[in-house]
Design a protein around this motif. Structure first.
Motif, PDB file in Angstrom:
ATOM      1  N   ALA A   1      10.713   5.891  -7.508  1.00  0.00           N
ATOM      2  CA  ALA A   1       9.282   5.870  -7.800  1.00  0.00           C
ATOM      3  C   ALA A   1       8.421   5.812  -6.548  1.00  0.00           C
ATOM      4  O   ALA A   1       7.233   6.156  -6.599  1.00  0.00           O
ATOM      5  CB  ALA A   1       8.952   4.673  -8.700  1.00  0.00           C
ATOM      6  N   ARG A   2       9.016   5.372  -5.422  1.00  0.00           N
ATOM      7  CA  ARG A   2       8.242   5.174  -4.195  1.00  0.00           C
ATOM      8  C   ARG A   2       8.956   5.903  -3.056  1.00  0.00           C
ATOM      9  O   ARG A   2       9.883   5.360  -2.450  1.00  0.00           O
ATOM     10  CB  ARG A   2       8.088   3.686  -3.904  1.00  0.00           C
ATOM     11  CG  ARG A   2       7.406   2.913  -5.042  1.00  0.00           C
ATOM     12  CD  ARG A   2       7.331   1.422  -4.746  1.00  0.00           C
ATOM     13  NE  ARG A   2       6.371   1.117  -3.723  1.00  0.00           N
ATOM     14  CZ  ARG A   2       5.079   0.851  -3.926  1.00  0.00           C
ATOM     15  NH1 ARG A   2       4.597   0.906  -5.154  1.00  0.00           N
ATOM     16  NH2 ARG A   2       4.283   0.569  -2.919  1.00  0.00           N
ATOM     17  N   PRO A   3       8.519   7.111  -2.730  1.00  0.00           N
ATOM     18  CA  PRO A   3       9.257   7.966  -1.793  1.00  0.00           C
ATOM     19  C   PRO A   3       9.387   7.431  -0.371  1.00  0.00           C
ATOM     20  O   PRO A   3      10.250   7.911   0.380  1.00  0.00           O
ATOM     21  CB  PRO A   3       8.455   9.275  -1.805  1.00  0.00           C
ATOM     22  CG  PRO A   3       7.723   9.262  -3.105  1.00  0.00           C
ATOM     23  CD  PRO A   3       7.408   7.827  -3.372  1.00  0.00           C
ATOM     24  N   SER A   4       8.554   6.465   0.014  1.00  0.00           N
ATOM     25  CA  SER A   4       8.655   5.911   1.361  1.00  0.00           C
ATOM     26  C   SER A   4       9.281   4.517   1.381  1.00  0.00           C
ATOM     27  O   SER A   4       9.377   3.903   2.447  1.00  0.00           O
ATOM     28  CB  SER A   4       7.260   5.850   2.014  1.00  0.00           C
ATOM     29  OG  SER A   4       6.722   7.152   2.145  1.00  0.00           O
ATOM     30  N   ALA A   5       9.680   4.024   0.225  1.00  0.00           N
ATOM     31  CA  ALA A   5      10.253   2.678   0.156  1.00  0.00           C
ATOM     32  C   ALA A   5      11.678   2.679   0.699  1.00  0.00           C
ATOM     33  O   ALA A   5      12.359   3.703   0.741  1.00  0.00           O
ATOM     34  CB  ALA A   5      10.239   2.182  -1.287  1.00  0.00           C
ATOM     35  N   ARG A   6      12.107   1.493   1.107  1.00  0.00           N
ATOM     36  CA  ARG A   6      13.482   1.277   1.546  1.00  0.00           C
ATOM     37  C   ARG A   6      14.002   0.035   0.834  1.00  0.00           C
ATOM     38  O   ARG A   6      13.222  -0.848   0.474  1.00  0.00           O
ATOM     39  CB  ARG A   6      13.567   1.113   3.064  1.00  0.00           C
ATOM     40  CG  ARG A   6      12.974   2.287   3.829  1.00  0.00           C
ATOM     41  CD  ARG A   6      13.205   2.175   5.326  1.00  0.00           C
ATOM     42  NE  ARG A   6      14.604   2.377   5.659  1.00  0.00           N
ATOM     43  CZ  ARG A   6      15.166   3.575   5.808  1.00  0.00           C
ATOM     44  NH1 ARG A   6      14.474   4.677   5.639  1.00  0.00           N
ATOM     45  NH2 ARG A   6      16.446   3.682   6.124  1.00  0.00           N
TER      46      ARG A   6
ATOM     47  N   GLY B   1       0.810  -1.205   0.000  1.00  0.00           N
ATOM     48  CA  GLY B   1       0.000   0.000   0.000  1.00  0.00           C
ATOM     49  C   GLY B   1       0.846   1.260   0.000  1.00  0.00           C
ATOM     50  O   GLY B   1       2.003   1.263   0.421  1.00  0.00           O
ATOM     51  N   GLY B   2       0.274   2.347  -0.474  1.00  0.00           N
ATOM     52  CA  GLY B   2       0.956   3.636  -0.465  1.00  0.00           C
ATOM     53  C   GLY B   2       2.153   3.648  -1.383  1.00  0.00           C
ATOM     54  O   GLY B   2       2.173   3.017  -2.433  1.00  0.00           O
ATOM     55  N   ASP B   3       3.185   4.387  -0.951  1.00  0.00           N
ATOM     56  CA  ASP B   3       4.382   4.507  -1.781  1.00  0.00           C
ATOM     57  C   ASP B   3       5.603   3.925  -1.079  1.00  0.00           C
ATOM     58  O   ASP B   3       6.724   4.339  -1.309  1.00  0.00           O
ATOM     59  CB  ASP B   3       4.641   5.968  -2.155  1.00  0.00           C
ATOM     60  CG  ASP B   3       4.770   6.878  -0.924  1.00  0.00           C
ATOM     61  OD1 ASP B   3       4.941   6.350   0.190  1.00  0.00           O
ATOM     62  OD2 ASP B   3       4.696   8.108  -1.082  1.00  0.00           O
ATOM     63  N   GLY B   4       5.369   2.926  -0.181  1.00  0.00           N
ATOM     64  CA  GLY B   4       6.456   2.346   0.591  1.00  0.00           C
ATOM     65  C   GLY B   4       6.833   0.964   0.140  1.00  0.00           C
ATOM     66  O   GLY B   4       6.745   0.621  -1.038  1.00  0.00           O
ATOM     67  N   GLY B   5       7.256   0.149   1.096  1.00  0.00           N
ATOM     68  CA  GLY B   5       7.681  -1.212   0.832  1.00  0.00           C
ATOM     69  C   GLY B   5       9.157  -1.399   1.112  1.00  0.00           C
ATOM     70  O   GLY B   5       9.935  -0.441   1.119  1.00  0.00           O
ATOM     71  N   ARG B   6       9.535  -2.646   1.374  1.00  0.00           N
ATOM     72  CA  ARG B   6      10.927  -3.025   1.601  1.00  0.00           C
ATOM     73  C   ARG B   6      11.354  -3.982   0.505  1.00  0.00           C
ATOM     74  O   ARG B   6      10.677  -4.975   0.232  1.00  0.00           O
ATOM     75  CB  ARG B   6      11.090  -3.693   2.978  1.00  0.00           C
ATOM     76  CG  ARG B   6      11.179  -2.706   4.115  1.00  0.00           C
ATOM     77  CD  ARG B   6      11.175  -3.402   5.477  1.00  0.00           C
ATOM     78  NE  ARG B   6      12.106  -4.519   5.586  1.00  0.00           N
ATOM     79  CZ  ARG B   6      13.416  -4.401   5.809  1.00  0.00           C
ATOM     80  NH1 ARG B   6      13.966  -3.205   5.924  1.00  0.00           N
ATOM     81  NH2 ARG B   6      14.183  -5.478   5.922  1.00  0.00           N
ATOM     82  N   LEU B   7      12.484  -3.684  -0.130  1.00  0.00           N
ATOM     83  CA  LEU B   7      12.960  -4.458  -1.274  1.00  0.00           C
ATOM     84  C   LEU B   7      14.384  -4.925  -1.015  1.00  0.00           C
ATOM     85  O   LEU B   7      15.212  -4.161  -0.506  1.00  0.00           O
ATOM     86  CB  LEU B   7      12.884  -3.585  -2.527  1.00  0.00           C
ATOM     87  CG  LEU B   7      13.305  -4.180  -3.861  1.00  0.00           C
ATOM     88  CD1 LEU B   7      12.458  -3.576  -4.975  1.00  0.00           C
ATOM     89  CD2 LEU B   7      14.784  -3.890  -4.150  1.00  0.00           C
ATOM     90  N   LEU B   8      14.665  -6.166  -1.371  1.00  0.00           N
ATOM     91  CA  LEU B   8      15.998  -6.753  -1.267  1.00  0.00           C
ATOM     92  C   LEU B   8      16.439  -7.213  -2.644  1.00  0.00           C
ATOM     93  O   LEU B   8      15.709  -7.933  -3.317  1.00  0.00           O
ATOM     94  CB  LEU B   8      15.986  -7.935  -0.300  1.00  0.00           C
ATOM     95  CG  LEU B   8      17.249  -8.809  -0.234  1.00  0.00           C
ATOM     96  CD1 LEU B   8      18.433  -8.018   0.302  1.00  0.00           C
ATOM     97  CD2 LEU B   8      16.992 -10.054   0.622  1.00  0.00           C
ATOM     98  N   ASP B   9      17.636  -6.800  -3.054  1.00  0.00           N
ATOM     99  CA  ASP B   9      18.194  -7.240  -4.335  1.00  0.00           C
ATOM    100  C   ASP B   9      19.440  -8.071  -4.059  1.00  0.00           C
ATOM    101  O   ASP B   9      20.450  -7.558  -3.579  1.00  0.00           O
ATOM    102  CB  ASP B   9      18.540  -6.036  -5.210  1.00  0.00           C
ATOM    103  CG  ASP B   9      18.880  -6.422  -6.651  1.00  0.00           C
ATOM    104  OD1 ASP B   9      19.118  -7.622  -6.904  1.00  0.00           O
ATOM    105  OD2 ASP B   9      18.915  -5.534  -7.510  1.00  0.00           O
TER     106      ASP B   9
END
Length: 251
Positions: free
Chosen positions: A60-65, A37-45
């Motif tokens: 693209a997602r200002p609250s993502a980490r 939801g929103g513009d967040g989220g946690r991503l692992l590469d």
């Protein structure tokens, strides 16, 4: 020429180190984070290189980490500089080390391993590793080669590969299904995307040679570009495919 220097030159101007166009990268990331939801989220590469995928997601997602893991310290340093320029350095953590050994305190909404499954020993081993980092309802993004048609001796020689290294697309997806994953999105790289990737790879390196004719590595670089182009055009063009799958755990 040092391997990483060659990588930087050959991939200059291309969105990621895989045969996907800009719009395709955006589509894959959008599908992977659609459940957040929103513009967040946690991503692992895992095997992030210069962190092209996380950097794009963060922009693209200002609250993502995001977290990127790679064995190449030079690539991670370049990723850190790019993150500073993009204003997202505070939201990107970079770890130098073997991807199979990486541990985290929190799970991730999306785990990426695009073109890096070899670091785990293959597709299924990479998916097993990714599953350990995945939050409930999260997605894995995996990019893998497959045979568009049965490989010829010329294709195998150009790729330094064996026929059993890849399956065809149907059997690649079947492996994923049998392993307990449900594809929710996929992108099969087109011949045009492959051609753009390979022309840039060989063309960038050839251009560098022409502009640095006195460099001690110029002759070797030209030989590399020439051999790569011949192997592609005379060997694996239209034979090796690439599919990027967005997967959720089915069990």
């Amino acid at each position: 020429m040092e391997r990483y220097q060659r990588h930087v030159i050959t991939h200059e101007g291309h969105p990621v180190a895989a045969p996907l166009a800009d719009a395709s990268v955006d589509a894959v990331l959008g599908a992977a984070l659609a459940h957040v939801g929103g513009d967040g989220g946690r991503l692992l590469d895992l095997g992030c290189g210069e962190a092209a995928w996380p950097l794009r997601a963060l922009a693209a997602r200002p609250s993502a980490r995001a977290v990127g893991v790679d064995v190449n310290g030079e690539a991670l340093a370049a990723a850190a500089r790019a993150a500073e320029r993009a204003g997202v350095a505070g939201r990107l953590a970079l770890h130098e080390g073997t991807v199979a050994d990486y541990t985290a305190d929190e799970p991730f909404d999306a785990v990426l391993c695009v073109g890096s499954t070899h670091a785990f020993g293959g597709l299924l081993a990479a998916l097993t590793a990714a599953r350990a980092h995945l939050a409930p309802g999260g997605c894995v993004v995996v990019g893998e080669g497959f045979w568009e048609r049965p490989p010829t001796p010329a294709a195998l020689a150009a790729l330094d590969a064996a026929a059993e290294d890849y399956a065809d697309l149907g059997n690649t997806v079947e492996l994923v299904l049998t392993d307990g994953w449900a594809p929710v999105f996929g992108h099969t790289s087109s011949l045009a995307e492959w051609d753009d990737y390979e022309w840039r790879w060989t063309g960038n390196l050839t251009r560098w040679v022409l502009d640095h004719a006195d460099h001690p590595g110029a002759a070797e670089a030209l030989e590399t570009a020439t051999a790569h182009r011949a192997g592609w055009l005379g060997g694996y063009r239209g034979v090796l495919g690439f599919v990027t799958l967005v997967l959720r755990a089915a069990r």
